[in-house]
Motif scaffolding. Structure first.
Motif, short mmCIF file in Angstrom:
data_model
loop_
_atom_site.label_atom_id
_atom_site.label_comp_id
_atom_site.label_asym_id
_atom_site.label_seq_id
_atom_site.Cartn_x
_atom_site.Cartn_y
_atom_site.Cartn_z
N GLU A 145 -10.23 15.77 16.13
CA GLU A 145 -11.23 14.71 16.30
C GLU A 145 -10.99 14.03 17.65
OE1 GLU A 145 -9.14 15.04 13.65
OE2 GLU A 145 -10.65 16.22 12.55
N ARG A 146 -12.07 13.48 18.22
CA ARG A 146 -11.96 12.94 19.58
C ARG A 146 -11.06 11.71 19.63
NH1 ARG A 146 -14.76 9.59 22.39
NH2 ARG A 146 -16.32 9.32 20.77
N ASP A 147 -11.20 10.84 18.60
CA ASP A 147 -10.30 9.68 18.61
C ASP A 147 -9.78 9.45 17.20
OD1 ASP A 147 -10.59 6.94 17.59
OD2 ASP A 147 -12.49 6.78 18.66
N TYR A 148 -8.55 8.98 17.12
CA TYR A 148 -7.88 8.87 15.82
C TYR A 148 -8.03 7.48 15.21
CZ TYR A 148 -5.71 13.17 17.55
OH TYR A 148 -5.49 14.43 18.05
N GLY A 149 -8.96 6.67 15.77
CA GLY A 149 -9.17 5.32 15.27
C GLY A 149 -9.75 5.29 13.87
#
Ligand code: SIN
Ligand code: FE2
Length: 222
Positions: A145-149
């Motif tokens: 995934e692009r960001d783990y937020g």
């Protein structure tokens, strides 16, 4: 068998009234029975998605055929082949965009994320895993995934399974978490990159789904 089935139905009825949250880490938990009230709306949506994008057994970059059958819905779908793991907007098998995410899927994912402390979850990908008896998922991290937020929201349907939840290192001994039809596991924040997997599925017959387990994992991928 019939008495077991009756016991399961009683347990389900109780959970429908009062889902329970069990912590698995600082920002990871299992929401017992959380998906049960949605199941009736999930299944028609699932059938529609699978008509357009049937389960298929994908090949890992290392050349192994996965025992789990995969499909996806939403703006992005997850794929693996000899070239690697990635998200794509188009189903490589049909050449068409992945089927839209049914509204009931999105509502359930958002409600579960909120319940687990991750308000504002907007999934753009739902990976659908199909386990038949013997199928398993080896320990891995979700990191394409692009960001783990955003968290991962994982919904179990059908036959029970044993979910493994490890640490940030593959070598860490994983917890074994038994999952039943309707349970939802959520992991995010400091727990977002924990290794996880599923032990080989035991034989069985689920009253609604037959001899299989279906797992929906929701992600914010793009
Ligand atoms: C996954 O990690 O993609 C699947 C987890 C599960 O089937 O419970
Ligand atoms: Fe995963």
């Amino acid at each position: 068998m019939p008495s077991n089935h009756t016991a399961d139905l009683f347990a389900e009825a109780e959970l429908r009234q009062a889902p329970r949250t069990e912590p698995l880490g600082p920002q990871a938990c299992v929401l017992r029975g959380f998906a049960l009230p949605w199941v009736e709306r999930l299944l028609p949506g699932l059938r529609g998605v699978l008509r357009a994008a049937p389960f298929r057994q994908m090949v890992t970059p290392g050349g192994f055929t996965m025992s789990v059958g995969l499909s996806s819905c939403g703006q992005l779908g997850w794929t693996t082949d000899r070239d690697g793991y990635r998200y794509t907007a188009v189903d490589p098998q049909s050449g068409q965009p992945w089927p839209a995410m049914p509204e009931a899927f999105r509502e359930l994912a958002r409600a579960a994320a909120t319940q687990a402390g991750f308000a504002g979850f907007e999934p753009d990908a739902c990976l659908i895993n199909h386990y038949v008896p013997g199928a398993r998922m080896s320990l891995h991290q979700d990191k394409d995934e692009r960001d783990y937020g955003a968290p991962i929201v994982s919904v179990s349907l059908g036959l029970p399974a044993v979910f493994q939840l490890g640490g940030q290192q593959r070598s860490e001994r994983p917890l074994r978490v038994p999952l039943q039809h309707g349970d939802v596991v959520v992991w995010g924040g400091v727990d977002r990159l924990r290794y996880h997997g599923v032990l080989p599925l035991k034989d069985g017959m689920h009253p609604l789904l037959g001899p299989r387990r279906i797992n929906l994992t929701f992600r914010q991928a793009g």
